[in-house]
Design an enzyme around this catalytic site. Structure first.
Site, PDB file in Angstrom:
ATOM      1  N   ARG A  94       0.829  -1.204   0.000  1.00  0.00           N
ATOM      2  CA  ARG A  94       0.000   0.000   0.000  1.00  0.00           C
ATOM      3  C   ARG A  94       0.872   1.266   0.000  1.00  0.00           C
ATOM      4  O   ARG A  94       0.553   2.266  -0.632  1.00  0.00           O
ATOM      5  CB  ARG A  94      -0.938  -0.027   1.216  1.00  0.00           C
ATOM      6  CG  ARG A  94      -1.971   1.076   1.222  1.00  0.00           C
ATOM      7  CD  ARG A  94      -3.036   0.829   2.264  1.00  0.00           C
ATOM      8  NE  ARG A  94      -2.519   0.943   3.623  1.00  0.00           N
ATOM      9  CZ  ARG A  94      -3.207   0.601   4.718  1.00  0.00           C
ATOM     10  NH1 ARG A  94      -4.433   0.104   4.615  1.00  0.00           N
ATOM     11  NH2 ARG A  94      -2.685   0.734   5.912  1.00  0.00           N
ATOM     12  N   LYS A 197      -3.032   6.718   1.939  1.00  0.00           N
ATOM     13  CA  LYS A 197      -2.858   7.339   3.244  1.00  0.00           C
ATOM     14  C   LYS A 197      -1.936   8.550   3.066  1.00  0.00           C
ATOM     15  O   LYS A 197      -0.823   8.588   3.595  1.00  0.00           O
ATOM     16  CB  LYS A 197      -2.269   6.342   4.236  1.00  0.00           C
ATOM     17  CG  LYS A 197      -3.319   5.403   4.840  1.00  0.00           C
ATOM     18  CD  LYS A 197      -2.699   4.448   5.826  1.00  0.00           C
ATOM     19  CE  LYS A 197      -3.293   4.579   7.221  1.00  0.00           C
ATOM     20  NZ  LYS A 197      -4.704   4.206   7.317  1.00  0.00           N
ATOM     21  N   GLU A 233     -16.844   5.257   4.407  1.00  0.00           N
ATOM     22  CA  GLU A 233     -16.156   4.752   5.590  1.00  0.00           C
ATOM     23  C   GLU A 233     -16.234   5.784   6.697  1.00  0.00           C
ATOM     24  O   GLU A 233     -16.851   6.832   6.549  1.00  0.00           O
ATOM     25  CB  GLU A 233     -14.706   4.398   5.268  1.00  0.00           C
ATOM     26  CG  GLU A 233     -13.886   5.552   4.707  1.00  0.00           C
ATOM     27  CD  GLU A 233     -12.445   5.144   4.411  1.00  0.00           C
ATOM     28  OE1 GLU A 233     -11.847   4.460   5.252  1.00  0.00           O
ATOM     29  OE2 GLU A 233     -11.934   5.521   3.353  1.00  0.00           O
TER      30      GLU A 233
END
Ligand SMILES: *Cc1c(COP(=O)(O)O)cnc(C)c1O
Length: 356
Positions: A94, A197, A233
């Site tokens: 990621r 992120k 989310e």
């Protein structure tokens, strides 16, 4: 709680009060750091004493937010001296993906995993005893080279620091959270950076989150930015709802963060015989669910006691913890502490003195 000084070296002083560990930053002894030019190659780095960074005022991270982070945990294994990291290969993948999105040189998986293992090894004494918590790891990749016009930084810093954190639910007794659906602000949009992120994604949620907390909610649920109808989310957790033996979670369409806990819950739930569907999940559907829960590295799994939409509150399981949330929490924390055998490759052992 006695906050140990940096000078204590390898670990906390003998009187460190693990029972009163919280979620705030506790400075540990060492951090990992290495650098790379934009056209250079990442090489294996090393640990150094934990301390401040010195940055150029025109560092790209300060001016243009060129930066990404990861969040992961190391655990002590029940009944042994072993320390293990949960699925670091997934965070490595990621992190590399995010670097590409932000025009930074991706850190190769072997360099990434080596770095987190060195950081854990050097701070081994800071890993809480089994059941008391874990060592939270924070890898950061930032554009540190100076640049004035908008463009990628000429050089980059990859660092990993850590902090011991308590188990979110002491003694495994879960406390459901109350959520409110946010209908004005969005966290991410199609084509944006919601699946990364990247550091810029997090300060914008604070305004909404703080307002919700003021109203007595734990956090907000974000909706899709196109139709304002489907659940995306929570600020830093993925969302699941359960109806009978079917578990649904919003699919990864680019605006949702692909959580490693999410992925792990999907695998574990399927192995336990649930049907798991990754697809659009509307607010209307969720209000009819048997139970809902959120998941992420920090909380592991947290049950949703209620969801409020347009001032109307819907409770799940009378505000108590639902059985699937409990089952997933027990399974995941069991695997992480070595009490329950998990799928192959989910835990990576950190050898003693790996950093030397
Ligand atoms: C980190 C994060 C998650 C959870 O991801 P994990 O890999 O499970 O920790 C979910 N949503 C957002 C927005 C996040 O930043």
């Amino acid at each position: 709680m006695s906050t140990p000084a940096k000078e204590t070296g390898a670990g906390p002083k003998g009187d460190f009060d693990w029972d009163n560990l919280g979620f705030g930053l506790v400075e540990t002894s060492f951090m990992f750091r290495t650098e790379c030019a934009i056209d250079g190659e990442w090489t294996m780095g090393s640990v150094e004493p934990y301390g401040n960074l010195s940055l150029h005022p025109s560092a790209a991270v300060l001016n243009y937010g060129q930066g990404i982070f990861e969040g992961m945990k190391a655990f002590r294994t029940e009944g042994s001296d072993e320390v293990q990291i949960f699925r670091p290969d997934q965070n490595a993948a990621r992190f590399a993906e995010g670097a590409g999105r932000m025009s930074m040189p991706p850190v190769p998986a072997d360099v990434f995993v080596d770095a987190v293992k060195k950081c854990v090894s050097a701070n081994r004494e800071w890993v809480p005893p089994t059941g008391k918590g874990s060592l939270y790891l924070r890898p950061l990749l930032i554009g540190t080279g100076p640049i004035l016009g908008l463009g990628p930084a000429p050089s980059y810093t990859f660092l990993v620091y850590c902090s011991p954190v308590a188990s979110y639910f002491k003694g495994g007794k879960m406390a459901p959270i109350d959520l409110v659906v946010e209908e004005t602000y969005h966290r991410a949009a199609p084509g944006g950076t919601g699946s990364t992120k990247c550091i810029g994604n997090y300060s914008p949620v604070l305004k909404v989150q703080l307002a919700a907390k003021k109203e007595g909610y734990s956090d907000v649920i974000y909706l899709d930015a196109v139709e304002n109808k489907y659940i995306e989310e929570v600020s830093s957790c993925n969302f699941f709802c359960v109806k009978g033996k079917t578990i649904a979670t919003p699919g990864l369409g680019g605006s949702i963060l692909p959580g490693i806990t999410r992925k792990s819950v999907i695998d574990l739930a399927r192995a336990k015989g649930y049907t798991v569907e990754e697809r659009n999940v509307s607010v209307d559907e969720v209000l009819e669910a048997d139970e809902c829960f959120c998941c992420g590295t920090a909380v592991v799994v947290v049950p949703v006691g209620s969801i409020t939409v347009k001032g109307e509150k819907t409770q799940f399981y009378e505000g108590k913890t639902g059985p699937v949330a409990q089952e997933m929490y027990d399974e995941l924390t069991g695997i992480q502490s070595g009490k329950v055998e998990g799928p192959d490759g989910w835990l990576e052992v950190v050898p003693e003195n790996y950093h030397l």
